[in-house]
Design an enzyme around this catalytic site. Structure first.
Site, PDB file in Angstrom:
ATOM      1  N   LYS A  13       0.165  -7.326   9.861  1.00  0.00           N
ATOM      2  CA  LYS A  13       0.882  -8.559   9.495  1.00  0.00           C
ATOM      3  C   LYS A  13       2.394  -8.326   9.459  1.00  0.00           C
ATOM      4  O   LYS A  13       3.157  -9.096  10.038  1.00  0.00           O
ATOM      5  CB  LYS A  13       0.410  -9.070   8.119  1.00  0.00           C
ATOM      6  CG  LYS A  13      -1.081  -9.358   8.038  1.00  0.00           C
ATOM      7  CD  LYS A  13      -1.478  -9.861   6.662  1.00  0.00           C
ATOM      8  CE  LYS A  13      -1.328  -8.848   5.536  1.00  0.00           C
ATOM      9  NZ  LYS A  13      -2.226  -7.667   5.636  1.00  0.00           N
ATOM     10  N   ARG A  86      -3.535 -15.609  -0.556  1.00  0.00           N
ATOM     11  CA  ARG A  86      -4.567 -14.585  -0.616  1.00  0.00           C
ATOM     12  C   ARG A  86      -5.807 -15.041  -1.369  1.00  0.00           C
ATOM     13  O   ARG A  86      -6.762 -14.283  -1.500  1.00  0.00           O
ATOM     14  CB  ARG A  86      -4.002 -13.367  -1.343  1.00  0.00           C
ATOM     15  CG  ARG A  86      -3.563 -12.274  -0.410  1.00  0.00           C
ATOM     16  CD  ARG A  86      -2.971 -11.202  -1.283  1.00  0.00           C
ATOM     17  NE  ARG A  86      -3.175  -9.890  -0.745  1.00  0.00           N
ATOM     18  CZ  ARG A  86      -2.271  -9.284   0.039  1.00  0.00           C
ATOM     19  NH1 ARG A  86      -1.178  -9.883   0.385  1.00  0.00           N
ATOM     20  NH2 ARG A  86      -2.515  -8.069   0.461  1.00  0.00           N
ATOM     21  N   ARG A 125       0.377   5.647   7.454  1.00  0.00           N
ATOM     22  CA  ARG A 125       1.630   4.878   7.372  1.00  0.00           C
ATOM     23  C   ARG A 125       2.663   5.584   6.482  1.00  0.00           C
ATOM     24  O   ARG A 125       2.342   6.101   5.425  1.00  0.00           O
ATOM     25  CB  ARG A 125       1.331   3.489   6.797  1.00  0.00           C
ATOM     26  CG  ARG A 125       2.566   2.680   6.554  1.00  0.00           C
ATOM     27  CD  ARG A 125       2.279   1.236   6.350  1.00  0.00           C
ATOM     28  NE  ARG A 125       1.483   0.983   5.150  1.00  0.00           N
ATOM     29  CZ  ARG A 125       1.154  -0.227   4.745  1.00  0.00           C
ATOM     30  NH1 ARG A 125       1.509  -1.281   5.451  1.00  0.00           N
ATOM     31  NH2 ARG A 125       0.438  -0.393   3.661  1.00  0.00           N
ATOM     32  N   ARG A 157       3.217   4.461   0.473  1.00  0.00           N
ATOM     33  CA  ARG A 157       3.030   3.425  -0.541  1.00  0.00           C
ATOM     34  C   ARG A 157       1.962   3.904  -1.527  1.00  0.00           C
ATOM     35  O   ARG A 157       0.951   4.468  -1.121  1.00  0.00           O
ATOM     36  CB  ARG A 157       2.569   2.120   0.136  1.00  0.00           C
ATOM     37  CG  ARG A 157       3.717   1.164   0.368  1.00  0.00           C
ATOM     38  CD  ARG A 157       3.358  -0.035   1.181  1.00  0.00           C
ATOM     39  NE  ARG A 157       2.194  -0.796   0.740  1.00  0.00           N
ATOM     40  CZ  ARG A 157       1.797  -1.938   1.309  1.00  0.00           C
ATOM     41  NH1 ARG A 157       2.484  -2.434   2.326  1.00  0.00           N
ATOM     42  NH2 ARG A 157       0.739  -2.579   0.885  1.00  0.00           N
ATOM     43  N   ARG A 168      -8.587  -2.221  -1.986  1.00  0.00           N
ATOM     44  CA  ARG A 168      -7.877  -3.374  -1.386  1.00  0.00           C
ATOM     45  C   ARG A 168      -8.808  -4.127  -0.441  1.00  0.00           C
ATOM     46  O   ARG A 168      -8.763  -5.359  -0.360  1.00  0.00           O
ATOM     47  CB  ARG A 168      -6.617  -2.902  -0.654  1.00  0.00           C
ATOM     48  CG  ARG A 168      -5.471  -2.586  -1.614  1.00  0.00           C
ATOM     49  CD  ARG A 168      -4.464  -1.638  -1.018  1.00  0.00           C
ATOM     50  NE  ARG A 168      -3.734  -2.189   0.106  1.00  0.00           N
ATOM     51  CZ  ARG A 168      -3.062  -1.452   0.989  1.00  0.00           C
ATOM     52  NH1 ARG A 168      -3.042  -0.123   0.876  1.00  0.00           N
ATOM     53  NH2 ARG A 168      -2.412  -2.022   1.966  1.00  0.00           N
TER      54      ARG A 168
HETATM   55  P1  AP5 Z   1       1.477  -3.247   8.876  1.00  0.00           P
HETATM   56  O1  AP5 Z   1       2.170  -4.118   9.856  1.00  0.00           O
HETATM   57  O2  AP5 Z   1       2.261  -2.648   7.784  1.00  0.00           O
HETATM   58  O3  AP5 Z   1       0.173  -3.962   8.304  1.00  0.00           O
HETATM   59  P2  AP5 Z   1       0.011  -5.060   7.168  1.00  0.00           P
HETATM   60  O4  AP5 Z   1      -1.061  -5.968   7.625  1.00  0.00           O
HETATM   61  O5  AP5 Z   1       1.330  -5.639   6.820  1.00  0.00           O
HETATM   62  O6  AP5 Z   1      -0.554  -4.156   6.012  1.00  0.00           O
HETATM   63  P3  AP5 Z   1      -0.219  -4.150   4.457  1.00  0.00           P
HETATM   64  O7  AP5 Z   1      -0.740  -2.857   3.913  1.00  0.00           O
HETATM   65  O8  AP5 Z   1       1.213  -4.466   4.191  1.00  0.00           O
HETATM   66  O9  AP5 Z   1      -1.093  -5.341   3.967  1.00  0.00           O
HETATM   67  P4  AP5 Z   1      -1.610  -5.667   2.579  1.00  0.00           P
HETATM   68  O10 AP5 Z   1      -2.035  -7.048   2.764  1.00  0.00           O
HETATM   69  O11 AP5 Z   1      -2.618  -4.725   2.044  1.00  0.00           O
HETATM   70  O12 AP5 Z   1      -0.339  -5.412   1.621  1.00  0.00           O
HETATM   71  P5  AP5 Z   1       0.802  -6.369   1.059  1.00  0.00           P
HETATM   72  O13 AP5 Z   1       2.066  -5.638   1.099  1.00  0.00           O
HETATM   73  O14 AP5 Z   1       0.723  -7.702   1.671  1.00  0.00           O
HETATM   74  O15 AP5 Z   1       0.787  -2.070   9.732  1.00  0.00           O
HETATM   75  C1  AP5 Z   1       0.091  -1.008   9.094  1.00  0.00           C
HETATM   76  C2  AP5 Z   1       0.371   0.310   9.845  1.00  0.00           C
HETATM   77  O16 AP5 Z   1      -0.162   0.211  11.168  1.00  0.00           O
HETATM   78  C3  AP5 Z   1       1.852   0.610  10.028  1.00  0.00           C
HETATM   79  O17 AP5 Z   1       2.051   1.996   9.960  1.00  0.00           O
HETATM   80  C4  AP5 Z   1       2.169   0.091  11.445  1.00  0.00           C
HETATM   81  O18 AP5 Z   1       3.243   0.782  12.059  1.00  0.00           O
HETATM   82  C5  AP5 Z   1       0.846   0.339  12.161  1.00  0.00           C
HETATM   83  N1  AP5 Z   1       0.557  -0.662  13.190  1.00  0.00           N
HETATM   84  C6  AP5 Z   1       0.790  -2.022  13.126  1.00  0.00           C
HETATM   85  N2  AP5 Z   1       0.347  -2.628  14.240  1.00  0.00           N
HETATM   86  C7  AP5 Z   1      -0.214  -1.658  14.997  1.00  0.00           C
HETATM   87  C8  AP5 Z   1      -0.865  -1.675  16.276  1.00  0.00           C
HETATM   88  N3  AP5 Z   1      -1.040  -2.818  16.964  1.00  0.00           N
HETATM   89  N4  AP5 Z   1      -1.341  -0.514  16.767  1.00  0.00           N
HETATM   90  C9  AP5 Z   1      -1.178   0.649  16.064  1.00  0.00           C
HETATM   91  N5  AP5 Z   1      -0.558   0.741  14.863  1.00  0.00           N
HETATM   92  C10 AP5 Z   1      -0.089  -0.407  14.346  1.00  0.00           C
HETATM   93  O19 AP5 Z   1       0.352  -6.540  -0.477  1.00  0.00           O
HETATM   94  C11 AP5 Z   1       0.405  -5.435  -1.345  1.00  0.00           C
HETATM   95  C12 AP5 Z   1      -0.044  -5.824  -2.736  1.00  0.00           C
HETATM   96  O20 AP5 Z   1       0.846  -6.811  -3.285  1.00  0.00           O
HETATM   97  C13 AP5 Z   1      -1.429  -6.486  -2.844  1.00  0.00           C
HETATM   98  O21 AP5 Z   1      -2.462  -5.525  -2.867  1.00  0.00           O
HETATM   99  C14 AP5 Z   1      -1.282  -7.248  -4.165  1.00  0.00           C
HETATM  100  O22 AP5 Z   1      -1.364  -6.367  -5.248  1.00  0.00           O
HETATM  101  C15 AP5 Z   1       0.135  -7.766  -4.081  1.00  0.00           C
HETATM  102  N6  AP5 Z   1       0.210  -9.083  -3.422  1.00  0.00           N
HETATM  103  C16 AP5 Z   1       0.813  -9.355  -2.217  1.00  0.00           C
HETATM  104  N7  AP5 Z   1       0.685 -10.657  -1.901  1.00  0.00           N
HETATM  105  C17 AP5 Z   1      -0.022 -11.231  -2.929  1.00  0.00           C
HETATM  106  C18 AP5 Z   1      -0.492 -12.536  -3.173  1.00  0.00           C
HETATM  107  N8  AP5 Z   1      -0.271 -13.526  -2.272  1.00  0.00           N
HETATM  108  N9  AP5 Z   1      -1.179 -12.780  -4.304  1.00  0.00           N
HETATM  109  C19 AP5 Z   1      -1.402 -11.796  -5.213  1.00  0.00           C
HETATM  110  N10 AP5 Z   1      -0.995 -10.516  -5.033  1.00  0.00           N
HETATM  111  C20 AP5 Z   1      -0.308 -10.229  -3.893  1.00  0.00           C
HETATM  112 MG    MG Z   2       2.556  -5.663   5.092  1.00  0.00          MG
END
Ligand code: AP5
Ligand code: MG
Length: 211
Positions: A13, A86, A125, A157, A168
């Site tokens: 994402k 979410r 990552r 992270r 997660r």
């Molecule tokens: P990346 O692009 O970072 O993936 P991502 O989908 O953004 O993964 P996240 O870990 O950020 O998602 P998440 O939903 O768990 O965490 P978030 O920060 O939103 O890519 C991942 C890796 O793969 C990278 O190394 C990248 O380089 C690589 N990559 C990407 N594309 C690739 C490809 N095509 N091929 C190969 N490699 C690739 O949320 C974190 C926490 O915040 C949650 O757990 C929760 O506690 C809180 N939170 C966030 N939003 C909310 C909400 N709306 N409500 C309540 N709590 C929330």
């Molecule tokens: Mg992310």
């Protein structure tokens, strides 16, 4: 046009939202990044949410929406929501918020990726904390070498440990997958295959968004 970008942890994402922001002139709002910035700033809010985020649970819907409201109201650009909504209540609150601000959601696109591939990506990552405090993700746009050259510190992270990654995913299946059904029902849902190189995923996303 406002867009919701969905997908499991590690689906890509953040990577794709950054590309879409550049290509389409949109504003990228990652709720995960917003919360991590609060933690890094040492604010009261950051202290309240740190343990929840590091453990891979969700912060409350009400808190998330109240934080987001000001950010959304502060921009005239189209928005890419990354990691929000979410839960189904968050999706309903997003609808209300956009309506109140005279905005409208154009699409909710899910990046699909098998769980094992996502777990591998997250375990590998790496992040870079620059001397200014800014955090950048190591990847195609910011290399490990660039991080070192700028005097940055490389770290993982706290929620990217194997146990937290599994948790997660459990939270995702239970609380976030129903959001996809919500958008299917109102006709805004689309999905792309995330198991391809980043540029191919990006092109598929652009094609879906132009439909
Ligand atoms: P990346 O692009 O970072 O993936 P991502 O989908 O953004 O993964 P996240 O870990 O950020 O998602 P998440 O939903 O768990 O965490 P978030 O920060 O939103 O890519 C991942 C890796 O793969 C990278 O190394 C990248 O380089 C690589 N990559 C990407 N594309 C690739 C490809 N095509 N091929 C190969 N490699 C690739 O949320 C974190 C926490 O915040 C949650 O757990 C929760 O506690 C809180 N939170 C966030 N939003 C909310 C909400 N709306 N409500 C309540 N709590 C929330
Ligand atoms: Mg992310």
């Amino acid at each position: 046009m406002d867009i919701v970008l969905m997908g499991a942890p590690g689906a890509g994402k953040g990577t794709q939202a950054a590309k879409l922001e550049k290509e389409l002139g949109l504003k990228h709002i990652s709720t995960g990044d917003v919360l991590r910035e609060e933690i890094a700033s040492g604010s009261e809010l950051g202290k309240r949410v740190a343990a929840i985020i590091d453990g891979g649970d969700l912060v409350s819907d009400e808190l998330m929406v109240s934080i987001l409201k000001n950010i959304v109201a502060g921009t005239d650009k189209g928005i890419i929501f990354d990691g929000f909504p979410r839960t189904v209540p968050q999706a309903q609150m997003l609808d209300d918020m956009l309506k109140q601000l005279g905005r409208k959601l154009g699409k909710a696109v899910a990046i699909e990726l098998p769980e094992e591939a996502a777990v591998q990506r997250l375990s590998a990552r790496k992040q870079c904390k620059l001397p200014s405090g800014e955090v950048k993700q190591i990847g195609p746009d910011f290399s490990l070498e660039e991080c070192q050259k700028q005097g940055g510190e490389i770290f993982q992270r706290p929620d990217d440990t194997p146990g937290h990654i599994r948790h997660r995913f459990a939270v995702y299946h239970q609380q976030t997958e129903p959001v996809m059904r919500f958008y299917r029902q109102n006709g805004l849902y689309a999905e792309v295959n995330g198991d391809q190189d980043p540029q191919a995923v990006f092109e598929d996303l652009l094609a879906v968004l132009k439909k």
